[in-house]
Design a protein around this motif. Structure first.
Motif, PDB file in Angstrom:
ATOM      1  N   GLU A  85       0.814  -1.206   0.000  1.00  0.00           N
ATOM      2  CA  GLU A  85       0.000   0.000   0.000  1.00  0.00           C
ATOM      3  C   GLU A  85       0.853   1.264   0.000  1.00  0.00           C
ATOM      4  OE1 GLU A  85      -4.030   0.939   2.199  1.00  0.00           O
ATOM      5  OE2 GLU A  85      -2.365   1.171   3.617  1.00  0.00           O
ATOM      6  N   ARG A  86       1.923   1.255   0.815  1.00  0.00           N
ATOM      7  CA  ARG A  86       2.765   2.447   0.897  1.00  0.00           C
ATOM      8  C   ARG A  86       4.112   2.085   1.522  1.00  0.00           C
ATOM      9  NH1 ARG A  86       2.577   4.741   6.215  1.00  0.00           N
ATOM     10  NH2 ARG A  86       1.156   3.560   7.557  1.00  0.00           N
ATOM     11  N   GLY A  87       5.057   3.007   1.389  1.00  0.00           N
ATOM     12  CA  GLY A  87       6.352   2.844   2.018  1.00  0.00           C
ATOM     13  C   GLY A  87       6.829   4.176   2.567  1.00  0.00           C
ATOM     14  N   LYS A  88       7.564   4.132   3.653  1.00  0.00           N
ATOM     15  CA  LYS A  88       8.157   5.337   4.225  1.00  0.00           C
ATOM     16  C   LYS A  88       9.479   4.983   4.880  1.00  0.00           C
ATOM     17  CE  LYS A  88       8.492   9.691   5.245  1.00  0.00           C
ATOM     18  NZ  LYS A  88       8.760  10.664   4.168  1.00  0.00           N
ATOM     19  N   ASN A  89      10.516   5.688   4.464  1.00  0.00           N
ATOM     20  CA  ASN A  89      11.863   5.438   4.971  1.00  0.00           C
ATOM     21  C   ASN A  89      12.248   3.976   4.770  1.00  0.00           C
ATOM     22  OD1 ASN A  89      12.117   8.152   5.654  1.00  0.00           O
ATOM     23  ND2 ASN A  89      11.236   7.834   7.680  1.00  0.00           N
ATOM     24  N   GLN A  90      12.534   3.233   5.837  1.00  0.00           N
ATOM     25  CA  GLN A  90      12.978   1.846   5.692  1.00  0.00           C
ATOM     26  C   GLN A  90      11.836   0.839   5.818  1.00  0.00           C
ATOM     27  OE1 GLN A  90      13.151   3.762   8.344  1.00  0.00           O
ATOM     28  NE2 GLN A  90      14.039   2.754  10.146  1.00  0.00           N
ATOM     29  N   TYR A  91      10.600   1.315   5.849  1.00  0.00           N
ATOM     30  CA  TYR A  91       9.470   0.424   6.113  1.00  0.00           C
ATOM     31  C   TYR A  91       8.510   0.336   4.934  1.00  0.00           C
ATOM     32  CZ  TYR A  91      11.064   1.040  10.917  1.00  0.00           C
ATOM     33  OH  TYR A  91      11.838   1.083  12.049  1.00  0.00           O
ATOM     34  N   LEU A  92       7.917  -0.856   4.783  1.00  0.00           N
ATOM     35  CA  LEU A  92       6.827  -1.097   3.848  1.00  0.00           C
ATOM     36  C   LEU A  92       5.573  -1.472   4.621  1.00  0.00           C
ATOM     37  CD1 LEU A  92       8.231  -3.253   0.880  1.00  0.00           C
ATOM     38  CD2 LEU A  92       7.336  -0.930   0.766  1.00  0.00           C
ATOM     39  N   TYR A  93       4.424  -1.142   4.048  1.00  0.00           N
ATOM     40  CA  TYR A  93       3.132  -1.452   4.658  1.00  0.00           C
ATOM     41  C   TYR A  93       2.243  -2.073   3.586  1.00  0.00           C
ATOM     42  CZ  TYR A  93       5.014   1.841   8.044  1.00  0.00           C
ATOM     43  OH  TYR A  93       5.845   2.494   8.942  1.00  0.00           O
ATOM     44  N   ASP A  94       1.700  -3.274   3.858  1.00  0.00           N
ATOM     45  CA  ASP A  94       0.866  -3.925   2.849  1.00  0.00           C
ATOM     46  C   ASP A  94      -0.613  -3.619   3.065  1.00  0.00           C
ATOM     47  OD1 ASP A  94      -0.207  -5.692   4.768  1.00  0.00           O
ATOM     48  OD2 ASP A  94       1.188  -7.306   4.280  1.00  0.00           O
ATOM     49  N   ILE A  95      -1.459  -4.108   2.161  1.00  0.00           N
ATOM     50  CA  ILE A  95      -2.881  -3.757   2.201  1.00  0.00           C
ATOM     51  C   ILE A  95      -3.617  -4.458   3.338  1.00  0.00           C
ATOM     52  CG2 ILE A  95      -2.951  -3.178  -0.244  1.00  0.00           C
ATOM     53  CD1 ILE A  95      -4.267  -5.886  -0.774  1.00  0.00           C
ATOM     54  N   ASP A  96      -2.956  -5.426   3.998  1.00  0.00           N
ATOM     55  CA  ASP A  96      -3.542  -6.070   5.179  1.00  0.00           C
ATOM     56  C   ASP A  96      -3.148  -5.372   6.469  1.00  0.00           C
ATOM     57  OD1 ASP A  96      -5.048  -8.677   4.442  1.00  0.00           O
ATOM     58  OD2 ASP A  96      -3.250  -8.733   3.182  1.00  0.00           O
ATOM     59  N   GLY A  97      -2.346  -4.299   6.351  1.00  0.00           N
ATOM     60  CA  GLY A  97      -1.932  -3.559   7.540  1.00  0.00           C
ATOM     61  C   GLY A  97      -0.658  -4.082   8.173  1.00  0.00           C
ATOM     62  N   ASN A  98       0.038  -5.020   7.529  1.00  0.00           N
ATOM     63  CA  ASN A  98       1.302  -5.529   8.047  1.00  0.00           C
ATOM     64  C   ASN A  98       2.437  -4.568   7.691  1.00  0.00           C
ATOM     65  OD1 ASN A  98       0.125  -8.094   8.864  1.00  0.00           O
ATOM     66  ND2 ASN A  98       0.080  -8.623   6.686  1.00  0.00           N
ATOM     67  N   SER A  99       3.412  -4.481   8.578  1.00  0.00           N
ATOM     68  CA  SER A  99       4.583  -3.648   8.312  1.00  0.00           C
ATOM     69  C   SER A  99       5.834  -4.511   8.251  1.00  0.00           C
ATOM     70  CB  SER A  99       4.739  -2.579   9.397  1.00  0.00           C
ATOM     71  OG  SER A  99       4.972  -3.175  10.661  1.00  0.00           O
ATOM     72  N   TYR A 100       6.824  -4.031   7.523  1.00  0.00           N
ATOM     73  CA  TYR A 100       8.058  -4.781   7.306  1.00  0.00           C
ATOM     74  C   TYR A 100       9.262  -3.839   7.321  1.00  0.00           C
ATOM     75  CZ  TYR A 100       4.543  -7.800   5.104  1.00  0.00           C
ATOM     76  OH  TYR A 100       3.422  -8.532   4.825  1.00  0.00           O
ATOM     77  N   VAL A 101      10.391  -4.330   7.816  1.00  0.00           N
ATOM     78  CA  VAL A 101      11.674  -3.692   7.561  1.00  0.00           C
ATOM     79  C   VAL A 101      12.078  -4.130   6.157  1.00  0.00           C
ATOM     80  CG1 VAL A 101      14.074  -3.445   8.261  1.00  0.00           C
ATOM     81  CG2 VAL A 101      12.305  -3.786   9.996  1.00  0.00           C
ATOM     82  N   ASP A 102      12.237  -3.187   5.264  1.00  0.00           N
ATOM     83  CA  ASP A 102      12.405  -3.497   3.841  1.00  0.00           C
ATOM     84  C   ASP A 102      13.877  -3.551   3.449  1.00  0.00           C
ATOM     85  OD1 ASP A 102      12.081  -3.852   1.140  1.00  0.00           O
ATOM     86  OD2 ASP A 102      11.519  -1.773   0.741  1.00  0.00           O
ATOM     87  N   TYR A 103      14.293  -4.715   2.924  1.00  0.00           N
ATOM     88  CA  TYR A 103      15.648  -4.866   2.403  1.00  0.00           C
ATOM     89  C   TYR A 103      15.660  -5.100   0.892  1.00  0.00           C
ATOM     90  CZ  TYR A 103      17.276  -5.110   7.226  1.00  0.00           C
ATOM     91  OH  TYR A 103      17.563  -4.815   8.540  1.00  0.00           O
ATOM     92  N   VAL A 104      14.499  -4.962   0.248  1.00  0.00           N
ATOM     93  CA  VAL A 104      14.433  -5.038  -1.203  1.00  0.00           C
ATOM     94  C   VAL A 104      14.565  -3.639  -1.798  1.00  0.00           C
ATOM     95  CG1 VAL A 104      13.031  -5.723  -3.193  1.00  0.00           C
ATOM     96  CG2 VAL A 104      13.034  -7.144  -1.132  1.00  0.00           C
ATOM     97  N   LEU A 105      13.870  -2.673  -1.182  1.00  0.00           N
ATOM     98  CA  LEU A 105      13.994  -1.260  -1.549  1.00  0.00           C
ATOM     99  C   LEU A 105      13.790  -1.052  -3.051  1.00  0.00           C
ATOM    100  CD1 LEU A 105      16.983  -0.345   0.779  1.00  0.00           C
ATOM    101  CD2 LEU A 105      14.577   0.272   1.114  1.00  0.00           C
TER     102      LEU A 105
END
Length: 427
Positions: free
Chosen positions: A40-60
């Motif tokens: 759904e969106r990303g900010k800084n080092q984090y991704l957020y999916d449409i289910d409301g889960n957040s991730y530390v993103d290393y794909v970038l």
């Protein structure tokens, strides 16, 4: 445990309209027996999916976002630019400004041409090498991926390796016949090849730091041999720095190794997250591009103001960045994760160069594509499923590279170490 209900439903809808439900194959997660996660969106080092889960993103976004998602300075510059228009198909000042910025960091790029993707950059560089030399044969290395153009899709890594494909239907054998492939990092093999075909070789294209069969740095003696042989035989040496450019070091792999290619291709970071590519190098070679020369290149969206603005804003910030801080974090991550693997008896190797990092489930040497093929992919898939369900967004293929941004914190690194350690205990 994360819930992916909305992503599963979204994927069922997507497959009705797009092959595999995606616009690039590795995104499909088919090799890891999962449906893809819809972001759904990303900010800084984090991704957020449409289910409301957040991730530390290393794909970038597969490498471009070295400043993280939606960097405030980049977004501000884009908002200002978009009000003036998104594309003109005519020269603008920002094209020259980005070229000047690139040249100040990568001096070997005396002249350059902006394009819209890394694939277009490498395709154009190969055409230029052939046009400049009047020869047809191109040398590439097994497991190096240079985009999906016909000449370069033979023995490629990345998505093809993930899907267990050597080349693609639709690519004429007559084209692939002119592409000679050699094992990566094999000095003797490339020496023999030039002994047999040297005067027929238009150019050699190489990832000086391979990132499409996992992370495998080129050996310095291997890259030096390429420089020596191409010079000796009048061939063009092309460094594909679409991935390594501004990532392994501000000045790219050529700055890190102190080896100057004839042509360089860039992408990813150079566009700050927008579609972009660049190819450039020696003035005497680049002057063969139309309209100055007769090697044809064109592109409707080449040099569009949005991509140029994002690139300028990103590179300007990177010129002030302390790359040693990124290396410090990855030194620590590598040390702790390797120690955890050793404690748990998991064959494992982790390495990094600048802000690029990668790992293999093996305790053997990994220097080329055959070595990668021999690693334990089942353990990789187990780790991927564990990591994604515990808040790490990582590439779904053992043939890809991970990335660190300037936004990742020490706390993110500690969380990542913990996820690796917990995953090792389950294997």
């Amino acid at each position: 445990m994360k819930n992916f209900e909305k992503s599963i439903a979204a994927y069922k809808e997507a497959v009705r309209y797009m092959p595999g439900g995606v616009n690039s194959p590795v995104r499909a997660f088919s090799n890891v027996e999962m449906d893809p996660i819809f972001i759904e969106r990303g900010k800084n080092q984090y991704l957020y999916d449409i289910d409301g889960n957040s991730y530390v993103d290393y794909v970038l976004s597969w490498g471009p976002l070295i400043l993280g998602h939606a960097d405030d300075t980049v977004i501000s510059a884009l908002k200002e630019t978009i009000d003036r228009g998104t594309s003109f198909g005519a020269p603008t000042l920002v094209e020259t400004k980005l070229a000047q910025t690139i040249q100040s960091i990568v001096p070997s790029m005396e002249m350059m041409r902006m394009v819209s993707s890394g694939t277009e950059a490498t395709m154009s560089a190969v055409r230029l090498a052939r046009g400049y030399t009047g020869r047809d044969k191109i040398v590439k290395f097994i497991g190096n991926y240079h985009g999906h153009s016909d000449s370069l899709i033979v023995d490629a890594g990345s998505g093809l390796a993930t899907l267990d494909i050597n080349t693609s239907p639709g690519v004429p054998k007559s084209i692939t016949y002119e592409t000679l492939t050699v094992p990566y990092n094999d000095v003797e093999a490339i020496q023999r090849l030039f002994e047999n075909f040297g005067d027929e070789i238009a150019g050699v294209i190489v990832e000086p730091i391979a990132g499409n069969m996992g992370l495998i740095p080129g050996k310095k003696e291997f890259l030096q041999k390429l420089r020596e042989l191409t010079t000796q035989h009048g061939s063009v040496l092309i460094f594909d720095e679409v991935m390594s450019g501004f990532r392994c070091d501000l000045h790219g792999a050529q700055g890190l190794y102190g080896i100057t290619p004839d042509l360089t291709t860039l992408g990813k970071v150079v566009g700050g997250g927008l579609p972009v590519g660049v190819f450039g190098g020696k003035r005497e070679i680049m002057k063969n591009i139309t309209p100055e020369g007769s090697v044809y290149h064109a592109g409707t969206l080449s040099g569009n103001p949005l991509a140029m603005t994002a690139g300028i804003t990103t590179l300007t910030q990177l010129k002030e960045e302390d790359y040693s801080n990124i290396s410090r974090k990855l030194d620590y991550l590598s040390e702790k994760v390797q120690a955890s693997a050793n404690r748990n008896g998991i064959p494992f190797t982790i390495r990094h160069v600048g802000s690029m990092w990668g790992y293999f489930f093996t305790d053997g040497t990994v220097e080329n594509f055959d070595d990668v093929q021999a690693t334990n992919k089942d353990n990789f898939y187990k780790f991927f499923n564990y990591a994604i369900r515990n808040g790490l967004y990582i590439a779904s293929s053992p043939f890809e590279t991970s990335f660190l941004s300037t936004k990742h914190t020490d706390d993110d690194i500690e969380k990542t170490i913990q996820v690796f350690s917990d995953a090792f205990k389950t294997m």
